[in-house]
Design a protein around this motif. Structure first.
Motif, PDB file in Angstrom:
ATOM      1  N   CYS A 102       0.848  -1.190   0.000  1.00 45.57           N
ATOM      2  CA  CYS A 102       0.000   0.000   0.000  1.00 45.57           C
ATOM      3  C   CYS A 102       0.887   1.244   0.000  1.00 45.57           C
ATOM      4  O   CYS A 102       1.735   1.415   0.886  1.00 45.57           O
ATOM      5  CB  CYS A 102      -0.914   0.026   1.223  1.00 45.57           C
ATOM      6  N   TYR A 106      -2.623   5.558   1.444  1.00 46.06           N
ATOM      7  CA  TYR A 106      -3.531   4.425   1.585  1.00 46.06           C
ATOM      8  C   TYR A 106      -3.265   3.724   2.919  1.00 46.06           C
ATOM      9  O   TYR A 106      -2.233   3.925   3.544  1.00 46.06           O
ATOM     10  CB  TYR A 106      -3.341   3.422   0.440  1.00 46.06           C
ATOM     11  N   CYS A 121      -5.930  -2.219  -0.078  1.00 48.53           N
ATOM     12  CA  CYS A 121      -5.418  -0.863   0.114  1.00 48.53           C
ATOM     13  C   CYS A 121      -6.553   0.129  -0.126  1.00 48.53           C
ATOM     14  O   CYS A 121      -7.054   0.231  -1.251  1.00 48.53           O
ATOM     15  CB  CYS A 121      -4.254  -0.579  -0.836  1.00 48.53           C
ATOM     16  N   PRO A 123      -7.921   4.129   0.175  1.00 44.67           N
ATOM     17  CA  PRO A 123      -7.420   5.506   0.328  1.00 44.67           C
ATOM     18  C   PRO A 123      -7.888   6.105   1.648  1.00 44.67           C
ATOM     19  O   PRO A 123      -8.969   5.779   2.160  1.00 44.67           O
ATOM     20  CB  PRO A 123      -8.023   6.242  -0.881  1.00 44.67           C
ATOM     21  N   CYS A 124      -7.073   6.976   2.177  1.00 41.27           N
ATOM     22  CA  CYS A 124      -7.436   7.645   3.423  1.00 41.27           C
ATOM     23  C   CYS A 124      -8.645   8.549   3.202  1.00 41.27           C
ATOM     24  O   CYS A 124      -8.866   9.070   2.110  1.00 41.27           O
ATOM     25  CB  CYS A 124      -6.258   8.477   3.946  1.00 41.27           C
ATOM     26  N   CYS A 138      -4.598   5.671   9.068  1.00 39.81           N
ATOM     27  CA  CYS A 138      -4.369   7.025   8.585  1.00 39.81           C
ATOM     28  C   CYS A 138      -4.450   8.001   9.756  1.00 39.81           C
ATOM     29  O   CYS A 138      -5.187   7.771  10.712  1.00 39.81           O
ATOM     30  CB  CYS A 138      -5.386   7.414   7.514  1.00 39.81           C
TER      31      CYS A 138
END
Length: 436
Positions: A102, A106, A121, A123-124, A138
């Motif tokens: 990742c 991510y 993975c 995304p934030c 995150c």
């Protein structure tokens, strides 16, 4: 007296007790020499190092939660430099993964029911960052910061109606300044022709008060522009409310004077004793004083103040004026609307009075413009956010002021400058051939 210690160094009998004790202990450790269960020699060299062989193991976890290990190298302190550490890369157990690493930005999410080497993975979320590869979580940025393209938290940009880089502010400033100059020119014309019938009609003093109030209303626009401060936040709503109330009160006094003047023309009418400057001054003073009193109560209880609002937009901060007591702000606008509505009704009723000096029709159109602008202002003000709310109010201020100026004073300026033959008592006593 000297005592020889390992390393060939001499020590006096005045050495500290703990050093002498360590020296004696190492004297016996040098004699340690035995074989461990693996058959390796264990002994100390001249540098007080344990000259034995250390094995390097590689551990791995199996699916059944069992651990295995493999010897992948060794470390021998007694070997020559450069040959002390030996590792066989071919013996290292490879890491078993079924997913790609990742990237930053991510986070790893384990799939349910699958081994931990398999993951997704994701995304934030907005306002969060991860600046490491294969991050399991995150990190949320502070309230006044926002992630950039480099996965770093940077300060959010602060937005307000700035004079430097905002085209809307430049446009509004130029438009307001031109309207102010136009109003000043009309005031100069009225002062220059103050003794003519058109200017004297319907009380020239009220006309002067109305023109000055419109000029000040245009200047109030500049209180809404620029970086908000405590002074501008406290003055911009209250100053405009008071000044515009004076303008509407002057129009109301003009309209009442038209109606009273017609009633006074009838024989034996009792309205004649009410006609005079005192009545108009009392109307303007009383109607404006109520707005002043409301503004004083507002500023003394819960005055407006500047604030940085980071909740409207996620990626920027709006620097704005918090109105404080919103009920007082609503009453201030409602009172101006009430004065405009009363002026409109009275002017509408007096629009057909047989008076050649009657400007009730012009006042009716001007109040119709004012009421339409501020009725449309309420839903527009509530539906926009950020600096657009300030622009909507500025548009309402300019539009209503221009509406009054155009409907009431432009026809008179047309007669004064273009048709001076009508600016006489005889000319105004005839049926006007032009439409004001």
């Amino acid at each position: 007296m000297f005592t020889w210690v390992p390393g060939g160094k001499a020590a006096t009998s005045r050495q500290p007790e703990h050093i002498s004790r360590m020296t004696a202990q190492f004297h016996y450790l040098r004699r340690v020499h035995f074989r461990d269960p693996l058959g390796e020699d264990v002994h100390f060299n001249e540098k007080r190092e344990l000259s034995s062989l250390y094995y390097i193991l590689n551990y791995a976890s199996l699916i059944e939660r069992k651990m295995i290990y493999r010897v992948v190298g060794h470390f021998n302190a007694s070997a020559q430099k450069g040959n002390q550490l030996l590792i066989n890369n071919d013996m290292i157990i490879p890491v078993s993964i079924c997913s790609k690493p990742c990237l930053p930005g991510y986070k790893r999410i384990l799939k349910p029911g699958i081994h931990k080497c398999c993951f997704e993975c994701l995304p934030c979320s907005e306002g969060e960052i991860s600046n490491e590869t294969d991050s399991v979580s995150c990190r949320k940025c502070p309230e006044d910061q926002w992630p950039n393209d480099m996965n770093e938290c940077v300060p959010k940009p602060i937005e307000f109606l700035s004079y430097k880089n905002d085209i809307a502010v430049l446009t509004v400033s130029i438009l307001t300044f031109l309207c102010f100059l136009k109003t000043s020119t009309i005031l100069g014309i009225f002062i220059l022709f103050r003794d003519t019938p058109v200017v004297r009609a319907n009380n020239q003093t009220l006309s002067f008060i109305l023109l000055v109030s419109i000029m000040l209303s245009f200047l109030c626009v500049f209180l809404f522009l620029g970086r908000p401060t405590h002074v501008t936040c406290m003055l911009r709503q209250t100053s405009f409310g008071i000044i515009f109330s004076v303008a509407i009160s002057s129009i109301l006094a003009k309209t009442i004077m038209v109606y009273m003047a017609f009633k006074a023309t009838k024989p034996g009418s009792s309205w004649r004793k009410f006609i005079g400057v005192k009545i108009t001054n009392c109307i303007v003073f009383f109607c404006s004083f109520l707005q002043v009193l409301l503004s004083i109560i507002w500023l003394s209880t819960s005055p407006p103040f500047p604030e940085k609002n980071s909740h409207i937009y996620k990626d920027k901060i709006i620097f704005q004026c918090n109105e404080g007591f919103m009920l007082a702000f609503s009453i201030l606008l409602g009172y101006m609307g009430l004065l405009a509505a009363i002026s409109f009704i009275v002017a509408f009723l007096a629009r057909n009075l047989p008076d050649r000096f009657n400007e009730a029709k012009n006042i009716t159109f001007s109040m119709l413009v004012v009421c339409s602008v501020w009725v449309a202002f309420i839903p527009s003000y509530m539906s926009v956010t950020g600096k657009n709310t300030v622009l909507v109010e500025i548009f309402a201020i300019i539009s209503s002021s221009v509406g009054i100026l155009g409907c009431i004073f432009f026809p008179k300026c047309f007669i004064i400058l273009v048709r001076p033959e009508l600016n006489t008592k005889s000319g105004l006593s005839r049926q006007m051939k032009i439409k004001l």
